[in-house]
Scaffold this motif. Structure first.
Motif, PDB file in Angstrom:
ATOM      1  N   GLN A  61      44.213  -3.552 -36.894  1.00  0.00           N
ATOM      2  CA  GLN A  61      43.948  -3.770 -38.317  1.00  0.00           C
ATOM      3  C   GLN A  61      45.119  -3.364 -39.208  1.00  0.00           C
ATOM      4  O   GLN A  61      44.979  -3.327 -40.430  1.00  0.00           O
ATOM      5  CB  GLN A  61      42.687  -2.986 -38.728  1.00  0.00           C
ATOM      6  N   TYR A  62      46.235  -3.016 -38.585  1.00  0.00           N
ATOM      7  CA  TYR A  62      47.479  -2.719 -39.320  1.00  0.00           C
ATOM      8  C   TYR A  62      47.289  -1.599 -40.346  1.00  0.00           C
ATOM      9  O   TYR A  62      47.740  -1.693 -41.482  1.00  0.00           O
ATOM     10  CB  TYR A  62      48.027  -3.966 -39.993  1.00  0.00           C
ATOM     11  N   HIS A  63      46.594  -0.544 -39.927  1.00  0.00           N
ATOM     12  CA  HIS A  63      46.404   0.583 -40.825  1.00  0.00           C
ATOM     13  C   HIS A  63      47.700   1.315 -41.105  1.00  0.00           C
ATOM     14  O   HIS A  63      47.809   2.014 -42.116  1.00  0.00           O
ATOM     15  CB  HIS A  63      45.397   1.573 -40.220  1.00  0.00           C
ATOM     16  N   ASN A  64      48.654   1.227 -40.180  1.00  0.00           N
ATOM     17  CA  ASN A  64      49.909   1.969 -40.339  1.00  0.00           C
ATOM     18  C   ASN A  64      49.584   3.454 -40.527  1.00  0.00           C
ATOM     19  O   ASN A  64      50.055   4.099 -41.466  1.00  0.00           O
ATOM     20  CB  ASN A  64      50.675   1.441 -41.542  1.00  0.00           C
ATOM     21  N   SER A  65      48.795   3.964 -39.603  1.00  0.00           N
ATOM     22  CA  SER A  65      48.132   5.247 -39.809  1.00  0.00           C
ATOM     23  C   SER A  65      48.482   6.273 -38.742  1.00  0.00           C
ATOM     24  O   SER A  65      48.899   5.929 -37.631  1.00  0.00           O
ATOM     25  CB  SER A  65      46.619   5.000 -39.809  1.00  0.00           C
ATOM     26  N   GLU A  66      48.259   7.528 -39.093  1.00  0.00           N
ATOM     27  CA  GLU A  66      48.392   8.629 -38.148  1.00  0.00           C
ATOM     28  C   GLU A  66      47.021   9.150 -37.712  1.00  0.00           C
ATOM     29  O   GLU A  66      46.938  10.154 -37.015  1.00  0.00           O
ATOM     30  CB  GLU A  66      49.197   9.772 -38.770  1.00  0.00           C
ATOM     31  N   GLU A  67      45.957   8.498 -38.136  1.00  0.00           N
ATOM     32  CA  GLU A  67      44.607   8.943 -37.824  1.00  0.00           C
ATOM     33  C   GLU A  67      44.088   8.279 -36.546  1.00  0.00           C
ATOM     34  O   GLU A  67      44.056   7.051 -36.447  1.00  0.00           O
ATOM     35  CB  GLU A  67      43.663   8.623 -38.980  1.00  0.00           C
ATOM     36  N   PRO A  68      43.632   9.068 -35.570  1.00  0.00           N
ATOM     37  CA  PRO A  68      43.128   8.473 -34.330  1.00  0.00           C
ATOM     38  C   PRO A  68      42.018   7.453 -34.567  1.00  0.00           C
ATOM     39  O   PRO A  68      41.932   6.449 -33.850  1.00  0.00           O
ATOM     40  CB  PRO A  68      42.617   9.686 -33.541  1.00  0.00           C
ATOM     41  N   GLY A  69      41.185   7.686 -35.571  1.00  0.00           N
ATOM     42  CA  GLY A  69      40.076   6.783 -35.838  1.00  0.00           C
ATOM     43  C   GLY A  69      40.483   5.397 -36.274  1.00  0.00           C
ATOM     44  O   GLY A  69      39.661   4.470 -36.248  1.00  0.00           O
ATOM     45  N   ASP A  70      41.726   5.216 -36.659  1.00  0.00           N
ATOM     46  CA  ASP A  70      42.202   3.904 -37.101  1.00  0.00           C
ATOM     47  C   ASP A  70      42.724   3.055 -35.955  1.00  0.00           C
ATOM     48  O   ASP A  70      43.182   1.935 -36.183  1.00  0.00           O
ATOM     49  CB  ASP A  70      43.299   4.073 -38.153  1.00  0.00           C
ATOM     50  N   TYR A  71      42.675   3.584 -34.754  1.00  0.00           N
ATOM     51  CA  TYR A  71      43.140   2.853 -33.568  1.00  0.00           C
ATOM     52  C   TYR A  71      41.948   2.381 -32.755  1.00  0.00           C
ATOM     53  O   TYR A  71      41.005   3.138 -32.536  1.00  0.00           O
ATOM     54  CB  TYR A  71      44.078   3.730 -32.734  1.00  0.00           C
ATOM     55  N   ASP A  72      42.027   1.132 -32.308  1.00  0.00           N
ATOM     56  CA  ASP A  72      40.868   0.509 -31.677  1.00  0.00           C
ATOM     57  C   ASP A  72      40.805   0.713 -30.170  1.00  0.00           C
ATOM     58  O   ASP A  72      39.728   0.789 -29.593  1.00  0.00           O
ATOM     59  CB  ASP A  72      40.912  -1.014 -31.913  1.00  0.00           C
ATOM     60  N   TYR A  73      41.962   0.766 -29.529  1.00  0.00           N
ATOM     61  CA  TYR A  73      41.998   0.798 -28.068  1.00  0.00           C
ATOM     62  C   TYR A  73      42.905   1.937 -27.612  1.00  0.00           C
ATOM     63  O   TYR A  73      43.955   2.197 -28.219  1.00  0.00           O
ATOM     64  CB  TYR A  73      42.523  -0.536 -27.509  1.00  0.00           C
ATOM     65  N   TRP A  74      42.496   2.563 -26.492  1.00  0.00           N
ATOM     66  CA  TRP A  74      43.187   3.737 -25.974  1.00  0.00           C
ATOM     67  C   TRP A  74      43.416   3.617 -24.479  1.00  0.00           C
ATOM     68  O   TRP A  74      42.593   3.046 -23.759  1.00  0.00           O
ATOM     69  CB  TRP A  74      42.358   4.997 -26.246  1.00  0.00           C
ATOM     70  N   GLY A  75      44.513   4.196 -24.037  1.00  0.00           N
ATOM     71  CA  GLY A  75      44.742   4.345 -22.615  1.00  0.00           C
ATOM     72  C   GLY A  75      44.036   5.574 -22.083  1.00  0.00           C
ATOM     73  O   GLY A  75      43.382   6.308 -22.832  1.00  0.00           O
ATOM     74  N   GLN A  76      44.205   5.819 -20.789  1.00  0.00           N
ATOM     75  CA  GLN A  76      43.508   6.923 -20.148  1.00  0.00           C
ATOM     76  C   GLN A  76      44.263   8.246 -20.268  1.00  0.00           C
ATOM     77  O   GLN A  76      43.707   9.302 -19.991  1.00  0.00           O
ATOM     78  CB  GLN A  76      43.269   6.613 -18.660  1.00  0.00           C
ATOM     79  N   GLY A  77      45.507   8.179 -20.670  1.00  0.00           N
ATOM     80  CA  GLY A  77      46.320   9.370 -20.861  1.00  0.00           C
ATOM     81  C   GLY A  77      47.184   9.708 -19.666  1.00  0.00           C
ATOM     82  O   GLY A  77      46.871   9.356 -18.529  1.00  0.00           O
ATOM     83  N   THR A  78      48.285  10.397 -19.936  1.00  0.00           N
ATOM     84  CA  THR A  78      49.175  10.880 -18.890  1.00  0.00           C
ATOM     85  C   THR A  78      49.593  12.301 -19.239  1.00  0.00           C
ATOM     86  O   THR A  78      49.913  12.605 -20.392  1.00  0.00           O
ATOM     87  CB  THR A  78      50.392   9.949 -18.711  1.00  0.00           C
ATOM     88  N   GLN A  79      49.577  13.176 -18.238  1.00  0.00           N
ATOM     89  CA  GLN A  79      49.828  14.597 -18.475  1.00  0.00           C
ATOM     90  C   GLN A  79      51.321  14.879 -18.554  1.00  0.00           C
ATOM     91  O   GLN A  79      52.095  14.437 -17.691  1.00  0.00           O
ATOM     92  CB  GLN A  79      49.218  15.435 -17.346  1.00  0.00           C
ATOM     93  N   VAL A  80      51.709  15.636 -19.566  1.00  0.00           N
ATOM     94  CA  VAL A  80      53.075  16.149 -19.693  1.00  0.00           C
ATOM     95  C   VAL A  80      52.984  17.669 -19.739  1.00  0.00           C
ATOM     96  O   VAL A  80      52.271  18.232 -20.568  1.00  0.00           O
ATOM     97  CB  VAL A  80      53.751  15.618 -20.970  1.00  0.00           C
ATOM     98  N   THR A  81      53.715  18.312 -18.840  1.00  0.00           N
ATOM     99  CA  THR A  81      53.728  19.772 -18.776  1.00  0.00           C
ATOM    100  C   THR A  81      55.168  20.256 -18.865  1.00  0.00           C
ATOM    101  O   THR A  81      56.015  19.831 -18.069  1.00  0.00           O
ATOM    102  CB  THR A  81      53.089  20.276 -17.477  1.00  0.00           C
ATOM    103  N   VAL A  82      55.427  21.124 -19.820  1.00  0.00           N
ATOM    104  CA  VAL A  82      56.770  21.652 -20.042  1.00  0.00           C
ATOM    105  C   VAL A  82      56.730  23.156 -19.826  1.00  0.00           C
ATOM    106  O   VAL A  82      55.995  23.872 -20.513  1.00  0.00           O
ATOM    107  CB  VAL A  82      57.280  21.329 -21.452  1.00  0.00           C
ATOM    108  N   SER A  83      57.509  23.618 -18.891  1.00  0.00           N
ATOM    109  CA  SER A  83      57.542  25.043 -18.579  1.00  0.00           C
ATOM    110  C   SER A  83      58.766  25.700 -19.209  1.00  0.00           C
ATOM    111  O   SER A  83      59.814  25.074 -19.358  1.00  0.00           O
ATOM    112  CB  SER A  83      57.541  25.254 -17.074  1.00  0.00           C
ATOM    113  N   SER A  84      58.602  26.974 -19.533  1.00  0.00           N
ATOM    114  CA  SER A  84      59.700  27.701 -20.194  1.00  0.00           C
ATOM    115  C   SER A  84      60.616  28.342 -19.186  1.00  0.00           C
ATOM    116  O   SER A  84      60.345  28.373 -17.995  1.00  0.00           O
ATOM    117  CB  SER A  84      59.123  28.773 -21.114  1.00  0.00           C
TER     118      SER A  84
END
Length: 124
Positions: free
Chosen positions: A101-124
């Protein structure tokens, strides 16, 4: 409708780099504005970056500006997130999302479709 699949996550030391990819299938990829979000344990999902349909317009969260770069290749139906100079606080599950819908937004609710996610782990 579009299906999204992320890849490229992993474990790195602070200061390292990773490139995440999100490949879409289904409806024409270039139709969508695309975004990257992340969610750390016990925290809400937060905006990371977004990109316009043609790729000329990008916007970043202050926390990643100057370190992360979002880009897309519409011929490959893929959006990327290049992450440099990673910090332990970047540790999270990273999600790509599509906005029809071209919200041009930073709000998660304005996005219609999502992937399953990928883990990023950064160690110090």
């Amino acid at each position: 409708q579009v299906q999204l699949v992320e890849s490229g996550g992993g474990s790195v030391q602070a200061g390292g780099s990773l490139r995440l990819s999100c490949t879409a299938s289904g409806r024409t990829f270039s139709y969508y504005y695309m975004g990257w979000f992340r969610q750390a344990p016990g925290k809400e999902r937060e905006f990371v970056a977004r990109i316009s349909r043609g790729g000329s317009g990008t916007y970043y969260a202050d926390s990643v500006k100057g370190r992360f770069t979002i880009s897309r290749d519409n011929a490959k139906n893929t959006v990327y997130l290049q992450m440099n100079n990673l910090k332990p606080e970047d540790t999270a599950v990273y999600y790509c999302a599509a906005d029809s819908q071209y919200h041009n937004s930073e709000e998660p609710g304005d996005y219609d479709y999502w992937g399953q996610g990928t883990q990023v782990t950064v160690s110090s």
